[in-house]
Design an enzyme around this catalytic site. Structure first.
Site, PDB file in Angstrom:
ATOM      1  N   ASP A  26     -19.153  83.387  24.875  1.00 16.85           N
ATOM      2  CA  ASP A  26     -17.835  84.008  24.833  1.00 16.85           C
ATOM      3  C   ASP A  26     -16.978  83.258  25.861  1.00 16.85           C
ATOM      4  OD1 ASP A  26     -15.801  86.051  24.422  1.00 16.85           O
ATOM      5  OD2 ASP A  26     -16.420  86.835  26.368  1.00 16.85           O
ATOM      6  N   ASP A  28     -13.448  84.720  27.614  1.00 14.55           N
ATOM      7  CA  ASP A  28     -12.883  85.638  28.615  1.00 14.55           C
ATOM      8  C   ASP A  28     -13.993  86.431  29.310  1.00 14.55           C
ATOM      9  OD1 ASP A  28      -9.918  85.622  28.695  1.00 14.55           O
ATOM     10  OD2 ASP A  28     -10.095  86.022  26.551  1.00 14.55           O
ATOM     11  N   ASP A 188     -19.835  89.088  28.081  1.00 18.03           N
ATOM     12  CA  ASP A 188     -19.514  89.993  29.189  1.00 18.03           C
ATOM     13  C   ASP A 188     -18.997  91.347  28.733  1.00 18.03           C
ATOM     14  OD1 ASP A 188     -16.166  90.093  30.089  1.00 18.03           O
ATOM     15  OD2 ASP A 188     -16.867  88.982  28.342  1.00 18.03           O
TER      16      ASP A 188
END
Length: 250
Positions: A26, A28, A188
């Site tokens: 991922d 961000d 995250d």
């Protein structure tokens, strides 16, 4: 029966992936700690349009309602009774503000470049898979110096369904020709972890800004503080040993 130490050791193992083929990231909150910049942009612009009576949103509100979600879904949460085009215009303004902030303040998660070098040295396939708009994603990857590192960028909004559905991760696997049985995902957010798990892959969670227990409940195999975390390198060294056929049992 396993004791607690053995249970933790097994849970933090990635040995089932040997031989490793690919690593998916991922962006961000996973490559960079960008959530504070998104939070600032949302807080300021929502206050300008009088959201919540002009009272600034809290970080808790951001984590619960915004972080990790696709922009279309965020619009429905923030402006359920507003015309979608007007909501999307707000999101465009917010993304523009985020890009201005990112250009000045974005930094990699600790140890990221060490891990990327390890991946390059091993010749593993790699892709970035994100719910961020393509313009944001490309900017962040460029600022982090990873434009030439990634073979592929998959954007959730360009798939049939964004995260938490598995479509973006399945598209990445198909495009780089990797098997989910031999691929790791780093994420995250709850939505991202659910997407990776639904695509059939083990997910290593980074509680950069999201509560660790929520990431574990979403299905993360284990959590790491950052890419310098000894837990991660122990797991990667185990994979190296298995690949070399030199794994020694304690």
């Amino acid at each position: 029966m396993l004791n607690s130490h053995e249970t933790e050791s097994n849970r933090c193992s990635l040995s089932q992936l040997a031989p490793l083929e690919a690593i998916l990231f991922d962006i961000d909150g996973t490559l960079c700690d960008s959530d504070p910049l998104h939070y600032i942009a949302f807080r300021e612009l929502l206050q300008e349009v009088g959201f919540n009576g002009g009272v600034p949103i809290t970080e808790e509100f951001f984590v619960e309602n915004i972080g990790g979600k696709h922009n279309d879904d965020i619009c429905k949460i923030l402006f359920p009774n507003q015309d979608l085009q007007k909501s999307l215009k707000f999101m465009d303004d917010k993304e523009a503000m985020f890009r201005r902030l990112a250009s000045e303040q974005l930094k990699p998660v600790n140890g990221l470049h060490k891990l990327c070098k390890w991946i390059e040295d091993h010749g593993f396939k790699r892709a970035a898979v994100t719910n961020a708009p393509r313009e944001n994603a490309e900017l962040m990857i460029s600022i982090l110096g990873l434009t030439n590192f990634f073979e592929l960028l998959v954007v959730g909004g360009e798939c049939n369904r964004a995260k938490p559905f598995p479509d973006p991760y399945l598209k990445a696997l198909e495009t780089i020709k990797a098997s989910p049985e031999h691929t790791i995902v780093f994420e995250d957010s709850v939505s991202g972890i659910k997407a990776g798990v639904a695509a059939g892959m083990p997910v290593v969670g980074l509680p950069t800004r999201n509560p660790g227990h929520l990431l574990m409940e979403a299905g993360a195999n284990f959590l790491i503080k950052d890419y310098d975390d000894p837990k991660l390198w122990t797991a990667l060294e185990e994979l190296d040993s298995l690949a070399a056929g030199t794994m020694v049992t304690p």
